[in-house]
Write an enzyme that holds these catalytic residues in place. Structure first.
Site, PDB file in Angstrom:
ATOM      1  NE  ARG A 154      -3.976   0.459   1.962  1.00  0.00           N
ATOM      2  CZ  ARG A 154      -5.186   0.500   2.528  1.00  0.00           C
ATOM      3  NH1 ARG A 154      -5.412   1.287   3.564  1.00  0.00           N
ATOM      4  NH2 ARG A 154      -6.164  -0.238   2.064  1.00  0.00           N
TER       5      ARG A 154
ATOM      6  CG  HIS B 122      -8.593   0.172  -2.734  1.00  0.00           C
ATOM      7  ND1 HIS B 122      -7.791  -0.936  -2.498  1.00  0.00           N
ATOM      8  CD2 HIS B 122      -9.262   0.402  -1.553  1.00  0.00           C
ATOM      9  CE1 HIS B 122      -7.959  -1.341  -1.245  1.00  0.00           C
ATOM     10  NE2 HIS B 122      -8.835  -0.551  -0.663  1.00  0.00           N
TER      11      HIS B 122
ATOM     12  CD  GLN C 208     -13.176  -1.862  -0.781  1.00  0.00           C
ATOM     13  OE1 GLN C 208     -12.341  -1.836   0.114  1.00  0.00           O
ATOM     14  NE2 GLN C 208     -14.387  -2.380  -0.601  1.00  0.00           N
TER      15      GLN C 208
ATOM     16  CG  ASP D 196     -14.116   6.010  -0.158  1.00  0.00           C
ATOM     17  OD1 ASP D 196     -14.092   5.892   1.080  1.00  0.00           O
ATOM     18  OD2 ASP D 196     -13.097   5.872  -0.860  1.00  0.00           O
TER      19      ASP D 196
ATOM     20  CB  CYS E 231     -14.481   0.849   0.402  1.00  0.00           C
ATOM     21  SG  CYS E 231     -13.903   2.537   0.656  1.00  0.00           S
TER      22      CYS E 231
ATOM     23  NE  ARG F 171     -11.037  -5.490   0.336  1.00  0.00           N
ATOM     24  CZ  ARG F 171     -10.145  -4.563   0.678  1.00  0.00           C
ATOM     25  NH1 ARG F 171     -10.513  -3.529   1.385  1.00  0.00           N
ATOM     26  NH2 ARG F 171      -8.880  -4.643   0.270  1.00  0.00           N
TER      27      ARG F 171
HETATM   28  N1   CP Z   1     -11.470  -0.499   2.554  1.00  0.00           N
HETATM   29  C1   CP Z   1     -10.179  -0.540   2.934  1.00  0.00           C
HETATM   30  O1   CP Z   1      -9.256  -0.712   2.114  1.00  0.00           O
HETATM   31  O2   CP Z   1     -10.015  -0.399   4.265  1.00  0.00           O
HETATM   32  P1   CP Z   1      -8.635  -0.252   5.035  1.00  0.00           P
HETATM   33  O3   CP Z   1      -8.076   1.097   4.683  1.00  0.00           O
HETATM   34  O4   CP Z   1      -9.012  -0.370   6.484  1.00  0.00           O
HETATM   35  O5   CP Z   1      -7.712  -1.341   4.570  1.00  0.00           O
HETATM   36  N1  NVA Z   2     -10.502   6.561  -0.659  1.00  0.00           N
HETATM   37  C1  NVA Z   2     -10.076   6.077   0.628  1.00  0.00           C
HETATM   38  C2  NVA Z   2     -10.190   4.595   0.664  1.00  0.00           C
HETATM   39  C3  NVA Z   2      -9.797   3.962   1.964  1.00  0.00           C
HETATM   40  C4  NVA Z   2      -9.933   2.487   1.923  1.00  0.00           C
HETATM   41  C5  NVA Z   2      -8.667   6.531   0.907  1.00  0.00           C
HETATM   42  O1  NVA Z   2      -7.808   6.445   0.014  1.00  0.00           O
HETATM   43  O2  NVA Z   2      -8.401   7.010   2.011  1.00  0.00           O
END
Ligand code: CP
Ligand code: NVA
Length: 287
Positions: free
Chosen positions: A93, A120, A123, A207, A246, A274
């Protein structure tokens, strides 16, 4: 089978459908050592991968960024070359999608994008699975409300590939213009809810207004306030319409508490899935 998974567009429709319907093979990651490298916060992605990898017989190495010599100025290249000496794969990540591309030059084993600033894909894949599980079909009309971010981008890519799915993005004009994403017959953009026949919508998604990569901006939040999902909106959608997010959510901003906690909200099934999907995906990677 694929090596790296950076974007939904790394898959075609056949591959996506194969992943969604695949069955768990319990020892498929036996003798594989897979690193979790997270430069940003995570609850669901980190835990669902950790449990998923263990469940398939693999070994999870939780890599703490602060403990690596990269924190003492070892180069990015040398860090990934070193990790290549020991690991069979990486779940990564990062705040900069380009770093995934760069890492793959020095780390020759598979890398899965666990979220970047622009994408992502895990997701989106998991959300396709949740939709199919719920409706027994991917022929749904999805309304995305609010910010156009990494999650939205991967959903757009998914809808472009799964052409029986219709996606409408409803976002402020300034954001739509800024993103300028490719339009398709089954992906449409509007800044005005009154342009949408809500009675045909089966799934409303949203989101956070401000993602991890964004700077906190009161201006952006105030522009987005009229794009939040509330009971009035949900009452105009089709009878069996679901709400998806998400997570993590900012309840009271992009979604009202009433909708978030309603029977239409399937956010916890979505979060559970997930892990189901990570296992399916992990089995589709050429470790
Ligand atoms: N939805 C998602 O990716 O959550 P986290 O940021 O908690 O991994
Ligand atoms: N759009 C959000 C998704 C988190 C899972 C972010 O990037 O913070």
């Amino acid at each position: 089978m694929i090596k790296n998974f950076f974007n939904i567009s790394d898959l075609d429709k056949e591959k996506i459908l194969t992943i969604l319907k695949s069955e768990k093979k319990s020892k498929s990651l036996q003798n594989k050592h897979i690193g979790l490298l997270f430069e940003k916060y995570s609850t669901r992605t980190r835990l669902s991968f950790a449990v998923g990898i263990s469940d398939l017989g693999g070994n999870v190495i939780d890599i703490r960024l602060d403990d690596l010599n990269i924190s003492r100025n070892e180069s990015f290249e040398d860090t990934f070359r070193a990790m290549d000496c020991y690991l069979d794969g990486l779940i990564y990540r990062t705040s900069d999608h380009q770093k995934l591309v760069e890492a793959a030059k020095y780390f020759n084993k598979p890398i899965i994008n666990a979220l970047s600033d622009i994408s992502h894909p895990c997701q989106a894949l998991s959300d396709l699975f949740t939709i199919q599980e719920h409706f027994n079909s991917l022929e749904v009309n999805i309304l995305w409300m609010g910010d156009m971010n990494n999650v939205c981008y991967s959903l757009v890519e998914a809808a472009n590939i799964i052409n029986d799915m219709n996606l409408i993005i409803c976002s402020p004009k300034s954001i739509i213009n800024e993103k300028n994403w490719h339009k398709n017959t089954n992906v449409n953009f509007t800044n005005d809810l009154s342009n949408i026949d809500l009675s045909k919508i089966n799934c409303v998604m949203t989101d956070v207004f401000v993602s991890m990569n964004d700077e906190e901006s009161n201006e952006k939040v105030s522009v987005l306030k009229s794009y939040s999902v509330d009971s009035e909106l949900m009452s105009k959608t089709s009878e069996k319409c679901i709400f998806m997010h998400c997570l993590p959510a900012k309840i009271g901003l992009e979604v009202s508490e009433e909708v978030f906690r309603s029977n239409q909200s399937i956010v916890w099934r979505q979060a559970y899935n997930r892990m189901v999907l990570q296992k399916k995906l992990l089995q589709f990677i050429n470790w």
